[in-house]
Design an enzyme around this catalytic site. Structure first.
Site, PDB file in Angstrom:
ATOM      1  CB  SER A  26      12.661 -52.244  -3.638  1.00  9.18           C
ATOM      2  OG  SER A  26      13.955 -52.178  -4.616  1.00  9.18           O
ATOM      3  CG  ASP A  93      16.968 -49.475  -7.905  1.00 10.34           C
ATOM      4  OD1 ASP A  93      16.127 -50.062  -7.091  1.00 10.34           O
ATOM      5  OD2 ASP A  93      17.265 -48.297  -8.274  1.00 10.34           O
ATOM      6  N   GLY A 150      10.791 -42.312 -15.473  1.00 11.58           N
ATOM      7  CA  GLY A 150      11.895 -43.128 -15.826  1.00 11.58           C
ATOM      8  C   GLY A 150      11.482 -44.449 -16.056  1.00 11.58           C
ATOM      9  CB  ALA A 151      12.356 -46.935 -18.275  1.00 10.54           C
ATOM     10  CG  ASN A 153      16.581 -49.254 -19.391  1.00  9.11           C
ATOM     11  OD1 ASN A 153      16.081 -48.200 -18.999  1.00  9.11           O
ATOM     12  ND2 ASN A 153      16.817 -49.350 -20.657  1.00  9.11           N
ATOM     13  CB  SER A 229       6.707 -49.206 -23.559  1.00  6.87           C
ATOM     14  OG  SER A 229       5.584 -48.885 -22.998  1.00  6.87           O
ATOM     15  CB  VAL A 230       5.795 -47.652 -28.482  1.00  2.58           C
ATOM     16  CG1 VAL A 230       4.935 -46.679 -29.529  1.00  2.58           C
ATOM     17  CG2 VAL A 230       7.291 -47.524 -28.814  1.00  2.58           C
ATOM     18  CD  GLU A 250      15.088 -40.036 -25.552  1.00  3.32           C
ATOM     19  OE1 GLU A 250      15.325 -41.145 -26.227  1.00  3.32           O
ATOM     20  OE2 GLU A 250      15.748 -39.107 -25.978  1.00  3.32           O
ATOM     21  N   GLY A 252      10.626 -47.172 -26.909  1.00  7.84           N
ATOM     22  CA  GLY A 252      11.097 -48.416 -27.541  1.00  7.84           C
ATOM     23  C   GLY A 252      11.980 -48.464 -28.599  1.00  7.84           C
ATOM     24  CB  CYS A 284      15.636 -47.973 -25.427  1.00  9.11           C
ATOM     25  SG  CYS A 284      17.071 -46.749 -25.059  1.00  9.11           S
ATOM     26  N   GLY A 457       9.894 -42.172 -30.730  1.00  7.45           N
ATOM     27  CA  GLY A 457       9.972 -40.888 -29.940  1.00  7.45           C
ATOM     28  C   GLY A 457      10.314 -39.601 -30.639  1.00  7.45           C
ATOM     29  CD  GLU A 461      16.553 -38.345 -22.043  1.00  5.68           C
ATOM     30  OE1 GLU A 461      16.130 -37.945 -21.089  1.00  5.68           O
ATOM     31  OE2 GLU A 461      17.025 -39.593 -22.325  1.00  5.68           O
TER      32      GLU A 461
HETATM   33  P1  NAD Z   1       6.871 -48.417 -19.030  1.00 11.49           P
HETATM   34  O1  NAD Z   1       6.534 -47.702 -20.388  1.00 11.49           O
HETATM   35  O2  NAD Z   1       6.071 -49.851 -18.566  1.00 11.49           O
HETATM   36  O3  NAD Z   1       7.055 -47.424 -17.919  1.00 11.49           O
HETATM   37  C1  NAD Z   1       7.931 -46.333 -17.971  1.00 11.49           C
HETATM   38  C2  NAD Z   1       7.695 -45.210 -16.937  1.00 11.49           C
HETATM   39  O4  NAD Z   1       6.296 -44.961 -17.092  1.00 11.49           O
HETATM   40  C3  NAD Z   1       7.547 -45.943 -15.506  1.00 11.49           C
HETATM   41  O5  NAD Z   1       7.954 -44.782 -14.645  1.00 11.49           O
HETATM   42  C4  NAD Z   1       5.845 -46.237 -15.188  1.00 11.49           C
HETATM   43  O6  NAD Z   1       5.283 -46.082 -13.786  1.00 11.49           O
HETATM   44  C5  NAD Z   1       5.464 -44.912 -16.052  1.00 11.49           C
HETATM   45  N1  NAD Z   1       4.108 -45.011 -16.572  1.00 11.49           N
HETATM   46  C6  NAD Z   1       3.409 -46.095 -17.056  1.00 11.49           C
HETATM   47  N2  NAD Z   1       2.100 -45.710 -17.307  1.00 11.49           N
HETATM   48  C7  NAD Z   1       1.879 -44.421 -17.323  1.00 11.49           C
HETATM   49  C8  NAD Z   1       1.082 -43.370 -17.802  1.00 11.49           C
HETATM   50  N3  NAD Z   1      -0.168 -43.852 -18.185  1.00 11.49           N
HETATM   51  N4  NAD Z   1       1.206 -42.116 -17.386  1.00 11.49           N
HETATM   52  C9  NAD Z   1       2.340 -41.833 -16.802  1.00 11.49           C
HETATM   53  N5  NAD Z   1       3.519 -42.355 -16.586  1.00 11.49           N
HETATM   54  C10 NAD Z   1       3.394 -43.807 -16.617  1.00 11.49           C
HETATM   55  O7  NAD Z   1       8.313 -48.708 -19.481  1.00 11.49           O
HETATM   56  P2  NAD Z   1       9.460 -50.031 -18.647  1.00 11.49           P
HETATM   57  O8  NAD Z   1       8.948 -51.165 -18.874  1.00 11.49           O
HETATM   58  O9  NAD Z   1       9.546 -49.093 -17.640  1.00 11.49           O
HETATM   59  O10 NAD Z   1      10.882 -49.641 -19.566  1.00 11.49           O
HETATM   60  C11 NAD Z   1      11.002 -50.431 -20.696  1.00 11.49           C
HETATM   61  C12 NAD Z   1      10.678 -49.732 -21.776  1.00 11.49           C
HETATM   62  O11 NAD Z   1      11.338 -48.357 -21.722  1.00 11.49           O
HETATM   63  C13 NAD Z   1      11.009 -50.167 -23.177  1.00 11.49           C
HETATM   64  O12 NAD Z   1      10.060 -50.083 -24.243  1.00 11.49           O
HETATM   65  C14 NAD Z   1      12.365 -49.545 -23.565  1.00 11.49           C
HETATM   66  O13 NAD Z   1      12.647 -49.531 -25.008  1.00 11.49           O
HETATM   67  C15 NAD Z   1      12.013 -47.906 -23.166  1.00 11.49           C
HETATM   68  N6  NAD Z   1      13.143 -47.000 -23.122  1.00 11.49           N
HETATM   69  C16 NAD Z   1      13.558 -46.252 -23.865  1.00 11.49           C
HETATM   70  C17 NAD Z   1      14.711 -45.849 -23.684  1.00 11.49           C
HETATM   71  C18 NAD Z   1      15.076 -44.587 -24.620  1.00 11.49           C
HETATM   72  O14 NAD Z   1      15.758 -43.460 -24.178  1.00 11.49           O
HETATM   73  N7  NAD Z   1      14.607 -44.342 -25.886  1.00 11.49           N
HETATM   74  C19 NAD Z   1      15.643 -45.946 -22.562  1.00 11.49           C
HETATM   75  C20 NAD Z   1      15.183 -47.038 -21.738  1.00 11.49           C
HETATM   76  C21 NAD Z   1      14.277 -47.699 -21.770  1.00 11.49           C
END
Ligand code: NAD
Length: 487
Positions: A26, A93, A150-151, A153, A229-230, A250, A252, A284, A457, A461
């Site tokens: 980390s 973090d 979780g993401a 951010n 992400s999407v 939830e 992007g 996001c 999405g 929430e």
């Molecule tokens: P990411 O999609 O790379 O990862 C999100 C989470 O999914 C991580 O914990 C990752 O380890 C996990 N993951 C990845 N591949 C997976 C799989 N195949 N199966 C299960 N889990 C998997 O996203 P990120 O880079 O951590 O976050 C940024 C993205 O999140 C941006 O696109 C942002 O817009 C979005 N986001 C959306 C919201 C919302 O509420 N709509 C809030 C915050 C962030």
């Protein structure tokens, strides 16, 4: 190490380690310093967490909602008492400035525990349906074991926004934070148990995109709620569909923020800055396509430039700092690549785009960046950048801007600044998004549903709406007379 937890995972009420899992560091994004060393979950850890959740859930579901809510409200109190400590951890973090985390991160997590804890007693009732003698009633029942992913951010907020409605509705949760921000969720688990949560109901396991599928594909998991992400959303929803799991996505966005020429200019600029630079642009719902009506373009841009160049960038632990680093080197490189693309495709760089000069060379910093003369076709206008890069576009009239604002695959959020009340309502009615603002941007209080449409999405929430996504209905028909069969 500054933030080393007792072990990588929190399962069945205690910290658990399994050094067979891949080790990962980390990193504090402001300095590049390693602040903790952890292990990703092995399949055995995943099994242990899901088994603990499955074992603990029925007894928890049998408690009254009021009793469950009381524990969540206590967790909210503890979070508020420890806000400074939790905020410092969130800053380590994520690299987000303490000025932000102290008001926006643990506090919004605590809001979720307080809100869902408070509504528990009244919001999980069913309906009575009179049928002329006979009647039916409905019960809102928990789904069982829910997975949260979780993401990076808002690590603590996401852990709470998913945990609070899941738990209060009588479910158990296994939560996997982002591999970039593994620390906050462990503290949330600790606090929930300190507040009296029985063991096994809120478990945290570490890991990355290889670990997530072990959870999503598990036969004992009833629901998956992802913030990400999407691209990840498509994979997770696809995997969940193969075993018909409930899902909340939830994802992007590339949200429009529309500024009409009658808007309060300083408020609109403030809204656009908050909607692009808060959390170093890693939000996001950010309004990253700022449509400005042509008559006010020059005034808007010159004040925006002036205010943006005054943003204090620096050590996130300094209370005066307003903008911290990006979460990781990989994310920083991605954002710089978009800046180069913006320049190459002909956008005008108004300010920023470089590395600030007063920060650690090991930190992952970028200046807040504004592009003007952006067109709908440019890459920076179509793709989510997830960094402090604002695109300003010009427009002539209302119909045109609505069509262009909706011309995206995303549909998370949208905003409009205008002093014309009827226009504000007319415009938000036509914008394709799940979460919208009039004359402000990015406020997401727990009382209000939050979520997206289109590729951003589904599910919501926060608010009472979230409870629908962590429960299902049972309908019970009650006959008051004899059964009349024709045979
Ligand atoms: P990411 O999609 O790379 O990862 C999100 C989470 O999914 C991580 O914990 C990752 O380890 C996990 N993951 C990845 N591949 C997976 C799989 N195949 N199966 C299960 N889990 C998997 O996203 P990120 O880079 O951590 O976050 C940024 C993205 O999140 C941006 O696109 C942002 O817009 C979005 N986001 C959306 C919201 C919302 O509420 N709509 C809030 C915050 C962030």
């Amino acid at each position: 190490m500054k933030a080393q937890p007792p072990a990588s995972h929190f399962i069945d009420g205690e910290y658990v380690e399994d050094i067979d899992g891949a080790a990962f560091d980390s990193i504090y994004p402001a300095t590049g310093e390693v602040i903790a060393r952890l292990h990703a979950a092995t399949p055995a850890i995943v099994e242990k967490a899901i088994a603990a959740a499955k074992r603990a859930q029925p007894e928890w579901a049998a408690m009254s909602p009021t009793a469950r809510g009381r524990i969540l409200k206590r967790a909210a109190e503890i979070m508020r008492e420890r806000n400074r400590e939790l905020s410092e951890l969130e800053t380590l973090d994520t690299g987000k400035p303490i000025q932000e985390t102290i008001v926006a991160d643990p506090t919004s997590g605590a809001d979720a525990f307080e809100f869902f804890g408070g509504v528990a007693a009244a919001a999980l009732n069913g309906d009575y349906i009179p049928l002329g003698g006979d009647f039916a009633f409905t019960k809102r029942v928990p789904l069982g074991v829910c997975v949260g992913i979780g993401a990076w951010n808002y690590p603590q907020q996401i852990a709470c926004w998913k945990g609070a409605p899941a738990l209060v509705a009588g479910n158990a949760m296994v939560f996997k934070p982002s591999e970039n921000t593994p620390l906050g969720a462990l503290k949330i688990a600790e606090i929930l148990h300190e507040a009296g949560l029985p063991k096994g109901l809120y478990n945290v396991i570490q890991g990355d995109r290889a670990t997530g599928p072990l959870l999503v594909n598990h036969k004992d998991v009833a629901k998956v709620s992802l913030t990400g992400s999407v691209e990840t959303g498509r994979k997770v929803a696809g995997a969940a569909a193969s075993s018909l799991k409930h899902v909340t996505m939830e994802l992007g966005g590339k949200s429009p923020l529309i500024v009409f020429d009658d808007a309060d200019l300083e408020s609109a600029i403030g809204g656009a800055m908050l909607g692009n630079f808060y959390s170093t642009g890693q939000v996001c719902s950010n309004g990253t396509r700022v449509f400005v009506q042509k008559g006010i373009k020059d005034k808007f841009l010159s004040r925006l430039k002036e205010r943006t160049e005054k943003i204090i960038i620096g050590d996130p632990m300094d209370e005066a700092t307003q903008l911290g680093p990006m979460v990781s080197r990989a994310q920083l490189d991605k954002v710089f690549a978009y800046v180069e693309k913006g320049k190459a495709e002909g956008a005008t760089l108004v300010t920023g785009g470089g590395i600030p000069n007063n920060v650690s060379a090991e930190g992952t910093y970028i200046q807040p960046t504004v592009f003007a003369d952006v067109t709908d076709e440019m890459t920076i206008c179509r793709e989510e950048i997830f960094g402090p890069v604002m695109c300003v576009l010009d427009f002539d009239n209302e119909d045109e801007v609505i069509t262009r604002a909706n011309g995206t695959e995303f549909g998370l959020s949208a905003g409009v600044f205008t002093c014309d009340l009827t226009r504000a309502h007319r415009v938000v009615d036509q914008l394709e998004a799940g979460t919208l603002w009039i004359n402000t941007y990015n406020l997401a209080p727990v009382e209000v549903p939050f979520g997206g449409s289109k590729q951003s999405g589904f599910g919501r929430e926060n608010s009472l709406a979230a409870l629908n996504h962590y429960t299902e209905l049972k309908s019970v028909y009650v006959a008051m007379g004899k059964v009349e069969a024709p045979y």
